[in-house]
Design an enzyme around this catalytic site. Structure first.
Site, PDB file in Angstrom:
ATOM      1  N   SER A   3       0.861  -1.152  -0.090  1.00 23.30           N
ATOM      2  CA  SER A   3      -0.024  -0.168   0.006  1.00 23.30           C
ATOM      3  C   SER A   3       0.886   1.322   0.101  1.00 23.30           C
ATOM      4  O   SER A   3       1.998   1.386   0.588  1.00 23.30           O
ATOM      5  CB  SER A   3      -0.979   0.181   1.345  1.00 23.30           C
TER       6      SER A   3
ATOM      7  N   GLY B  19      -8.111   7.365   9.370  1.00 21.48           N
ATOM      8  CA  GLY B  19      -8.614   7.832  10.784  1.00 21.48           C
ATOM      9  C   GLY B  19      -9.234   9.050  10.902  1.00 21.48           C
ATOM     10  O   GLY B  19      -9.235   9.300  12.026  1.00 21.48           O
TER      11      GLY B  19
ATOM     12  N   LEU C  50     -14.064   8.488   8.514  1.00 23.49           N
ATOM     13  CA  LEU C  50     -14.687   8.209   7.213  1.00 23.49           C
ATOM     14  C   LEU C  50     -14.696   6.751   6.751  1.00 23.49           C
ATOM     15  O   LEU C  50     -14.958   6.198   5.811  1.00 23.49           O
ATOM     16  CB  LEU C  50     -14.309   9.195   5.762  1.00 23.49           C
ATOM     17  N   SER C  51     -14.308   5.997   7.601  1.00 23.96           N
ATOM     18  CA  SER C  51     -14.082   4.762   7.482  1.00 23.96           C
ATOM     19  C   SER C  51     -13.195   3.967   6.332  1.00 23.96           C
ATOM     20  O   SER C  51     -13.598   3.351   5.362  1.00 23.96           O
ATOM     21  CB  SER C  51     -15.488   3.900   7.350  1.00 23.96           C
ATOM     22  N   SER C  52     -11.936   4.492   6.337  1.00 19.78           N
ATOM     23  CA  SER C  52     -10.891   3.955   5.488  1.00 19.78           C
ATOM     24  C   SER C  52     -10.918   2.380   5.724  1.00 19.78           C
ATOM     25  O   SER C  52     -10.429   1.748   4.672  1.00 19.78           O
ATOM     26  CB  SER C  52      -9.746   4.667   5.614  1.00 19.78           C
ATOM     27  N   SER C  53     -11.101   1.792   6.896  1.00 19.86           N
ATOM     28  CA  SER C  53     -11.089   0.445   7.077  1.00 19.86           C
ATOM     29  C   SER C  53     -11.986  -0.291   6.522  1.00 19.86           C
ATOM     30  O   SER C  53     -11.588  -1.433   5.759  1.00 19.86           O
ATOM     31  CB  SER C  53     -11.272   0.415   8.615  1.00 19.86           C
TER      32      SER C  53
ATOM     33  N   ASP D 130     -20.409   0.182   8.664  1.00 17.38           N
ATOM     34  CA  ASP D 130     -19.410   0.785   7.505  1.00 17.38           C
ATOM     35  C   ASP D 130     -19.353  -0.173   6.271  1.00 17.38           C
ATOM     36  O   ASP D 130     -19.291   0.314   5.122  1.00 17.38           O
ATOM     37  CB  ASP D 130     -18.174   1.011   8.251  1.00 17.38           C
TER      38      ASP D 130
END
Ligand code: ADP
Ligand code: MG
Length: 388
Positions: A70, A128, A131-134, A178
């Site tokens: 990444s 973080g 916005l829910s990058s996860s 999410d």
């Protein structure tokens, strides 16, 4: 922007792995329009997918190894697919590799038989920032692997896969919201989710048609008490449900609050009242959007914020100031969004007033001696998809 990242992630894949990817998949981050702390009470939420996406370029290998890279990190993680377990990987690679593991764990993939893959990740979802990058990284990898491994799996099941990865491989006790938003989002629509049945429906937002924008105000305040505060609020909800003799607060109606006030101590009562009224506000928002459109939902957003500030007590001065300043400068409604104790607020703003609200919020933060917030608009967008 999207076009660029699609090409960029392909080029990065070739640079890192020295081969050509077979395709590029993407999945968006999300914003929760309304419905806060209702998910673990088996209630309702109304998030939407946003126009910030995570891209995964994926190539198929002729062995059974899996590699992930990444632009977020210098480290390339590598493992044999048969060695995947919930504890096999840590750090950021636990998100994508956790998804591969969870596909096997839930019985959708035979990890002893699927081909190896190389995965390159690129993203413009802020990490973080709430916005829910996860969920975006999980969902991008999930749709890619489902297609390349030819799995028979629908979107809600892919959401459960992402959630299992996050709960077990990463170790974050999150709900299903999410992943559902990232996988089921649609242009100009929100995703109404019943967290008890885990059923989801698209609800048209009609923002552009009504000349409205959603402005995110990231206060840049870290969620300092988030872990303890979250645990605490969950415990209050469970205690409230037990005292009222119901399985979860989902089973309590607004009309039951009169009785609840007699039975519960003041703090527990106010925690319960937030969840019960918030569930009703989500239902009212869906009904209002359908019957009258987005110009009419402002008061529901405002009421949601008051409830989180006064009853659930999860706001902070920066969030309150962001909300009040937006309201005073032309927003039709505003509320903090996410778990609380920091993070972001959202405001529903006529398009022509967006920069006025941004300038006013910046000015108010400076006046109060708060750090400069980051403000940007988000557009309700399509969920996870194959790009190339
Ligand atoms: P949020 O979901 O609010 O952005 P989380 O803490 O839930 O915050 O998830 C952020 C974590 O997800 C990052 O610390 C990282 O481990 C992982 N992650 C998100 N996006 C990427 C990415 N593009 N590349 C690698 N890891 C990512
Ligand atoms: Mg997250």
């Amino acid at each position: 922007m999207t076009q660029d990242l699609r090409e960029l992630v392909r080029a990065e894949f070739i640079e890192v792995f020295g081969t050509t990817p077979v395709g590029v998949w993407s999945a968006p981050g999300r914003v929760n329009l309304i419905g806060e702390h209702t998910d673990y009470n088996e209630g309702f939420v109304l998030p939407f997918a946003i126009d910030r996406r995570t891209f995964a370029a994926v190539g198929v290998r002729d062995d059974s190894r899996i590699r992930v890279a990444s632009t977020f990190s210098d480290e390339v993680a590598e493992i044999s697919i048969t060695e995947l377990s919930a504890d096999a990987v840590s750090g950021w690679a636990a998100y994508p590799l956790g998804v591969a593991w969870a596909l096997g764990e839930l019985g959708f993939a035979d990890l002893g038989a699927v081909p190896g893959v190389d995965i390159m990740i690129e993203s413009d979802v802020p990490v973080g920032a709430g916005l829910s990058s996860s969920a975006a990284i999980e969902s991008a990898v999930a749709v890619a692997l489902a297609e390349l491994w030819q799995l028979d799996i629908d979107r809600p099941a892919l959401a459960r896969v992402g959630r299992l990865a996050e709960n077990e491989a990463v170790g974050a006790p999150t709900g299903i919201m999410d992943q559902m938003a990232s996988l089921l989002g649609r242009d100009d629509a929100a995703v109404f989710i019943d967290c008890r049945s885990q059923e989801a429906d698209a609800v048209d937002l009609g923002l552009a048609g009504a000349g409205l924008a959603i402005l995110v105000i990231d206060t840049q305040v870290e969620h300092a008490h988030a872990t303890g505060g979250y645990r605490d609020r969950r415990a209050s909800c469970e205690a409230g449900a037990a005292a009222l003799g119901v399985a979860s607060l989902r089973d309590v109606e607004v009309a039951d609050l009169v009785r609840a006030k007699e039975l519960l101590d003041d703090v527990t009562f106010r925690r319960v009242r937030h969840v019960v009224t918030e569930n009703q506000r989500v239902l009212d928002t869906v009904a209002t959007l359908t019957a009258a459109g987005p110009l009419e939902i402002g008061e529901l957003l405002d009421a949601s914020h008051r409830s989180m500030r006064d009853d659930f007590e999860i706001s902070v001065p920066e969030l309150d100031l962001a909300v009040e300043t937006a309201q005073a400068n032309g927003a039709l409604g505003a509320r903090m969004t996410g778990g609380g104790f920091g993070g972001s607020a959202i405001a529903l703003v006529p398009q022509g007033l967006v920069s006025q609200v941004q300038v006013a919020v910046d000015g108010a933060f400076a006046e109060h001696g708060f750090g400069q917030p980051v403000t940007f608009t988000v557009t309700p967008s399509a969920g996870a998809r194959r790009e190339v």
